[in-house]
Design a protein around this motif. Structure first.
Motif, PDB file in Angstrom:
ATOM      1  N   SER A  69      -6.249  51.543 -35.506  1.00  0.00           N
ATOM      2  CA  SER A  69      -5.458  50.611 -34.711  1.00  0.00           C
ATOM      3  C   SER A  69      -4.244  50.216 -35.528  1.00  0.00           C
ATOM      4  N   GLY A  70      -3.195  49.822 -34.857  1.00  0.00           N
ATOM      5  CA  GLY A  70      -1.961  49.475 -35.548  1.00  0.00           C
ATOM      6  C   GLY A  70      -0.874  50.426 -35.117  1.00  0.00           C
ATOM      7  N   SER A  71       0.251  50.354 -35.771  1.00  0.00           N
ATOM      8  CA  SER A  71       1.344  51.242 -35.409  1.00  0.00           C
ATOM      9  C   SER A  71       2.212  51.489 -36.620  1.00  0.00           C
ATOM     10  N   THR A  78      13.006  57.456 -39.486  1.00  0.00           N
ATOM     11  CA  THR A  78      12.416  58.695 -39.984  1.00  0.00           C
ATOM     12  C   THR A  78      13.280  59.855 -39.515  1.00  0.00           C
ATOM     13  N   LEU A  79      13.628  60.725 -40.440  1.00  0.00           N
ATOM     14  CA  LEU A  79      14.454  61.892 -40.139  1.00  0.00           C
ATOM     15  C   LEU A  79      13.596  63.141 -40.262  1.00  0.00           C
ATOM     16  N   ILE A  80      13.514  63.910 -39.187  1.00  0.00           N
ATOM     17  CA  ILE A  80      12.801  65.178 -39.193  1.00  0.00           C
ATOM     18  C   ILE A  80      13.840  66.277 -39.372  1.00  0.00           C
ATOM     19  N   VAL A  81      13.606  67.178 -40.344  1.00  0.00           N
ATOM     20  CA  VAL A  81      14.552  68.255 -40.637  1.00  0.00           C
ATOM     21  C   VAL A  81      13.802  69.590 -40.572  1.00  0.00           C
ATOM     22  N   THR A  98       3.731  63.752 -32.823  1.00  0.00           N
ATOM     23  CA  THR A  98       2.717  63.047 -33.613  1.00  0.00           C
ATOM     24  C   THR A  98       3.219  61.676 -34.035  1.00  0.00           C
ATOM     25  N   LEU A  99       4.453  61.609 -34.497  1.00  0.00           N
ATOM     26  CA  LEU A  99       5.013  60.319 -34.902  1.00  0.00           C
ATOM     27  C   LEU A  99       5.046  59.347 -33.728  1.00  0.00           C
ATOM     28  N   LYS A 105       8.743  54.264 -32.799  1.00  0.00           N
ATOM     29  CA  LYS A 105       9.632  54.140 -31.642  1.00  0.00           C
ATOM     30  C   LYS A 105      10.581  55.333 -31.600  1.00  0.00           C
ATOM     31  N   ARG A 106      10.808  55.842 -30.403  1.00  0.00           N
ATOM     32  CA  ARG A 106      11.649  57.019 -30.210  1.00  0.00           C
ATOM     33  C   ARG A 106      13.030  56.842 -30.849  1.00  0.00           C
ATOM     34  N   GLU A 107      13.624  55.665 -30.728  1.00  0.00           N
ATOM     35  CA  GLU A 107      14.963  55.437 -31.268  1.00  0.00           C
ATOM     36  C   GLU A 107      14.988  55.369 -32.796  1.00  0.00           C
TER      37      GLU A 107
END
Length: 181
Positions: A69-71, A78-81, A98-99, A105-107
């Motif tokens: 539980s939690g987030s 977060t930067l995905i490369v 997954t993230l 959050k998407r933004e």
């Protein structure tokens, strides 16, 4: 008028240089008992887990249990490369989803694709990644070579997830699964 078959020139292949031995043919490192270390050493897997726990904001191992539980930590970009090939892009999508499922959050998730013929190690790419002001950078399917840090920020943590066999990686970077440290 039709051309004769023998008059048609055969096009040259686009890549004319001979590829080096495939990384799959490389001999993997072995542990003290002579067993291959695959997909990674326990130390490399533990380092990646610690990176993710820090990102997620937990120390109780909740990432690895069904009752988590939690987030994700709020407000930390977060930067995905991912690499731009099929396995890199697929892995990047899996990571992105997954993230989101973990509560990010998407933004707060950005993606950076290096320019054509560029690598994450090029100064222009390092600057472009840093300009997105990430707290965490997760490099997928690339980056497995000795280099300066992924970005020049002491506050940014970087994780490389790669299947390519290597013992050298960018400075100050967490590596999994192929890291053998």
């Amino acid at each position: 008028m039709k051309r004769k078959a023998d008059a048609v020139a055969t096009p040259e292949p686009k890549r004319s240089k001979n590829p080096e031995a495939a990384y799959c043919d490389a001999e993997p490192q072995r542990d003290g008992d002579g067993k291959p270390i695959w997909p990674a050493s326990f130390a490399a897997i533990a380092a990646a887990q610690a990176f993710l726990r820090d990102w997620y904001g937990t120390s109780n191992g909740c990432l690895w249990s069904a009752d988590c539980s939690g987030s994700a930590k709020s407000g930390e970009r977060t930067l995905i490369v991912p690499d731009k090939d099929a396995d890199g892009l697929d892995a990047g999508v899996v990571l992105h989803r997954t993230l989101l499922l973990l509560g990010h959050k998407r933004e707060e998730i950005a993606v950076h694709l290096p320019a054509k013929h560029a690598t994450i190690h090029d100064e222009s790419e390092r600057e472009a990644m840093q300009a997105k002001d990430p707290k965490y950078i997760i490099v997928v399917d690339q980056g497995s070579r000795e280099a300066p840090p992924v970005v020049d920020s002491k506050e940014t943590r970087s994780l490389i997830i790669d299947h390519h066999l290597s013992d050298k990686f960018p400075k100050d970077t967490t590596v999994s699964p192929s890291g053998h440290a």
